[in-house]
Design an enzyme around this catalytic site. Sequence first.
Site, PDB file in Angstrom:
ATOM      1  N   ARG A 232      71.180   4.429 -13.651  1.00  0.00           N
ATOM      2  CA  ARG A 232      69.896   5.264 -13.599  1.00  0.00           C
ATOM      3  C   ARG A 232      69.893   6.266 -14.478  1.00  0.00           C
ATOM      4  O   ARG A 232      70.754   6.853 -14.899  1.00  0.00           O
ATOM      5  CB  ARG A 232      69.898   5.911 -12.290  1.00  0.00           C
ATOM      6  CG  ARG A 232      69.183   4.972 -11.098  1.00  0.00           C
ATOM      7  CD  ARG A 232      67.624   4.718 -11.264  1.00  0.00           C
ATOM      8  NE  ARG A 232      67.086   3.778 -10.397  1.00  0.00           N
ATOM      9  CZ  ARG A 232      67.238   2.402 -10.545  1.00  0.00           C
ATOM     10  NH1 ARG A 232      67.655   1.733 -11.636  1.00  0.00           N
ATOM     11  NH2 ARG A 232      66.475   1.492  -9.678  1.00  0.00           N
ATOM     12  N   GLU A 261      61.063   7.286 -17.848  1.00  0.00           N
ATOM     13  CA  GLU A 261      60.723   6.111 -18.703  1.00  0.00           C
ATOM     14  C   GLU A 261      59.267   5.920 -18.604  1.00  0.00           C
ATOM     15  O   GLU A 261      58.603   6.593 -17.707  1.00  0.00           O
ATOM     16  CB  GLU A 261      61.380   5.095 -18.034  1.00  0.00           C
ATOM     17  CG  GLU A 261      62.889   5.350 -17.798  1.00  0.00           C
ATOM     18  CD  GLU A 261      63.786   4.251 -16.990  1.00  0.00           C
ATOM     19  OE1 GLU A 261      62.968   3.113 -16.571  1.00  0.00           O
ATOM     20  OE2 GLU A 261      64.781   4.302 -16.857  1.00  0.00           O
ATOM     21  N   HIS A 283      64.907  -0.633 -19.902  1.00  0.00           N
ATOM     22  CA  HIS A 283      65.195  -0.887 -18.423  1.00  0.00           C
ATOM     23  C   HIS A 283      65.178  -2.538 -18.016  1.00  0.00           C
ATOM     24  O   HIS A 283      63.913  -2.577 -17.210  1.00  0.00           O
ATOM     25  CB  HIS A 283      64.202  -0.137 -17.467  1.00  0.00           C
ATOM     26  CG  HIS A 283      64.947   0.297 -16.193  1.00  0.00           C
ATOM     27  ND1 HIS A 283      64.511   1.327 -15.298  1.00  0.00           N
ATOM     28  CD2 HIS A 283      65.532  -0.517 -15.517  1.00  0.00           C
ATOM     29  CE1 HIS A 283      65.060   1.061 -14.318  1.00  0.00           C
ATOM     30  NE2 HIS A 283      65.889  -0.132 -14.190  1.00  0.00           N
TER      31      HIS A 283
HETATM   32  P1  NAD Z   1      76.133   0.103  -4.600  1.00  0.00           P
HETATM   33  O1  NAD Z   1      75.439   1.036  -3.795  1.00  0.00           O
HETATM   34  O2  NAD Z   1      76.675  -1.304  -4.446  1.00  0.00           O
HETATM   35  O3  NAD Z   1      77.130   1.045  -5.235  1.00  0.00           O
HETATM   36  C1  NAD Z   1      77.025   2.094  -5.662  1.00  0.00           C
HETATM   37  C2  NAD Z   1      78.370   2.678  -5.562  1.00  0.00           C
HETATM   38  O4  NAD Z   1      78.285   4.078  -5.947  1.00  0.00           O
HETATM   39  C3  NAD Z   1      79.084   3.004  -4.205  1.00  0.00           C
HETATM   40  O5  NAD Z   1      80.355   2.126  -4.060  1.00  0.00           O
HETATM   41  C4  NAD Z   1      79.159   4.382  -3.912  1.00  0.00           C
HETATM   42  O6  NAD Z   1      80.395   4.519  -3.011  1.00  0.00           O
HETATM   43  C5  NAD Z   1      79.256   4.789  -5.245  1.00  0.00           C
HETATM   44  N1  NAD Z   1      78.947   6.202  -5.483  1.00  0.00           N
HETATM   45  C6  NAD Z   1      78.053   7.049  -4.461  1.00  0.00           C
HETATM   46  N2  NAD Z   1      78.237   8.240  -5.027  1.00  0.00           N
HETATM   47  C7  NAD Z   1      79.129   8.302  -5.832  1.00  0.00           C
HETATM   48  C8  NAD Z   1      79.756   9.576  -6.689  1.00  0.00           C
HETATM   49  N3  NAD Z   1      79.077  10.722  -6.379  1.00  0.00           N
HETATM   50  N4  NAD Z   1      80.676   9.189  -7.450  1.00  0.00           N
HETATM   51  C9  NAD Z   1      81.043   7.989  -7.682  1.00  0.00           C
HETATM   52  N5  NAD Z   1      80.550   6.973  -6.722  1.00  0.00           N
HETATM   53  C10 NAD Z   1      79.641   7.237  -6.050  1.00  0.00           C
HETATM   54  O7  NAD Z   1      74.856  -0.142  -5.711  1.00  0.00           O
HETATM   55  P2  NAD Z   1      74.603  -1.280  -7.036  1.00  0.00           P
HETATM   56  O8  NAD Z   1      73.900  -2.406  -6.275  1.00  0.00           O
HETATM   57  O9  NAD Z   1      76.113  -1.527  -7.257  1.00  0.00           O
HETATM   58  O10 NAD Z   1      73.578  -0.492  -7.747  1.00  0.00           O
HETATM   59  C11 NAD Z   1      74.244   0.670  -8.681  1.00  0.00           C
HETATM   60  C12 NAD Z   1      73.412   1.236  -9.630  1.00  0.00           C
HETATM   61  O11 NAD Z   1      72.450   0.279 -10.502  1.00  0.00           O
HETATM   62  C13 NAD Z   1      72.149   2.028  -8.779  1.00  0.00           C
HETATM   63  O12 NAD Z   1      71.822   3.171  -9.542  1.00  0.00           O
HETATM   64  C14 NAD Z   1      70.873   0.917  -9.204  1.00  0.00           C
HETATM   65  O13 NAD Z   1      69.705   1.557  -9.217  1.00  0.00           O
HETATM   66  C15 NAD Z   1      71.321   0.424 -10.357  1.00  0.00           C
HETATM   67  N6  NAD Z   1      70.643  -0.896 -11.163  1.00  0.00           N
HETATM   68  C16 NAD Z   1      69.904  -0.881 -12.248  1.00  0.00           C
HETATM   69  C17 NAD Z   1      69.370  -1.933 -12.637  1.00  0.00           C
HETATM   70  C18 NAD Z   1      68.715  -2.146 -14.025  1.00  0.00           C
HETATM   71  O14 NAD Z   1      67.724  -2.796 -14.103  1.00  0.00           O
HETATM   72  N7  NAD Z   1      69.409  -1.492 -14.945  1.00  0.00           N
HETATM   73  C19 NAD Z   1      69.477  -2.977 -11.826  1.00  0.00           C
HETATM   74  C20 NAD Z   1      70.052  -2.917 -10.532  1.00  0.00           C
HETATM   75  C21 NAD Z   1      70.687  -1.915 -10.242  1.00  0.00           C
END
Ligand code: NAD
Length: 309
Positions: A232, A261, A283
């Site tokens: 993000r 964005e 994105h």
């Molecule tokens: P998820 O919830 O499975 O994993 C997130 C992880 O971050 C968790 O393990 C959590 O414990 C950890 N976390 C939370 N706060 C934290 C902190 N302060 N420090 C370190 N770790 C921390 O999520 P996911 O499905 O793996 O998605 C991750 C990210 O990817 C999200 O931001 C999502 O929006 C983004 N995403 C982007 C796209 C894109 O199009 N580029 C697509 C899908 C997901």
Amino acid sequence: MKVLVTDTVSEAGVGLLRKEKDLRVEVRTGLTRDELLEAVADADGMLTRSGTPLDAEVLGAAKKLRAVARAGVGVDNIDLASASRRGIVVINAPTGNTLAATEHTMAMMLSLVRKVSQAWNSLSLGEWKRSRFMGMQLSGKRLLVIGLGRIGTQVALRCRAFGMEVSAYDPYISKEKADRAGAQLLDDLAGALSLADMVTLHVPLTAETRRLLDAPALRACKRGAFLVNCARGGLVDEEAVAEGVRSGLLSGAAFDVFDGEPVRADHPLLAQDLREKVILTPHIGANTEEAQSAVAVIAASNLAAALLG
Ligand code: NAD
């Protein structure tokens, strides 16, 4: 009941809603703010992606709204506190695009260290400059995954297969979970950054993670590290990253997401002098046919269940 669809969502999901005889689906994308405020007024349900800002004003204008479904993971475009005050159920589809985002992260990492887009740019201008595009091998290098959740874990596993040493910073997971991803769990972010050749972000955007990599945190990076952000915008101080690349602190950066964005023309990472070291995509991490269909089906079926019982 009216279901308003305000972003481009795969027909696989919209079609599911159309089949429900008690739901009337209205697809209206590209709305101005005024049009959005008017369109939500009589909506019972909404199906969106990340392009619709569902802030307190919009939710306040949606007098009948009972459920919002986000075809994707991140719900940072939705004011969750305001939604819960109004009793609006917020649904997301967190599993549907994990592999798409993982594969895009791998593509960004590999493009970054082998300068694929820069080399293609140069070749397309009629040049043939092999020595200009000297790369770095991933094998044997140390990766730091910040956020070892669904996507972080899949990235870690793939990087292990590439021969990388993987460490992770995630205060909310167990050592056992990190072990299963083949990652060494580190509990000090600055220390973890100081060791990594490649840093990749996979945390959600929350009040706690906003600017997680601010200028002081970036200064803790190992000199010459690469940074990838496919999670993000807002997690990173983009201005400080641009400065870090310019000064040589970072060897390069690859970003799919931005704080604001679409990216504005004067964005610091678009600077002409950084073009050899920076790769940006608009994105598109979740943009595969498979992922869009999966998140749309999950979001739409849960929305139908929330509205129809
Ligand atoms: P998820 O919830 O499975 O994993 C997130 C992880 O971050 C968790 O393990 C959590 O414990 C950890 N976390 C939370 N706060 C934290 C902190 N302060 N420090 C370190 N770790 C921390 O999520 P996911 O499905 O793996 O998605 C991750 C990210 O990817 C999200 O931001 C999502 O929006 C983004 N995403 C982007 C796209 C894109 O199009 N580029 C697509 C899908 C997901």
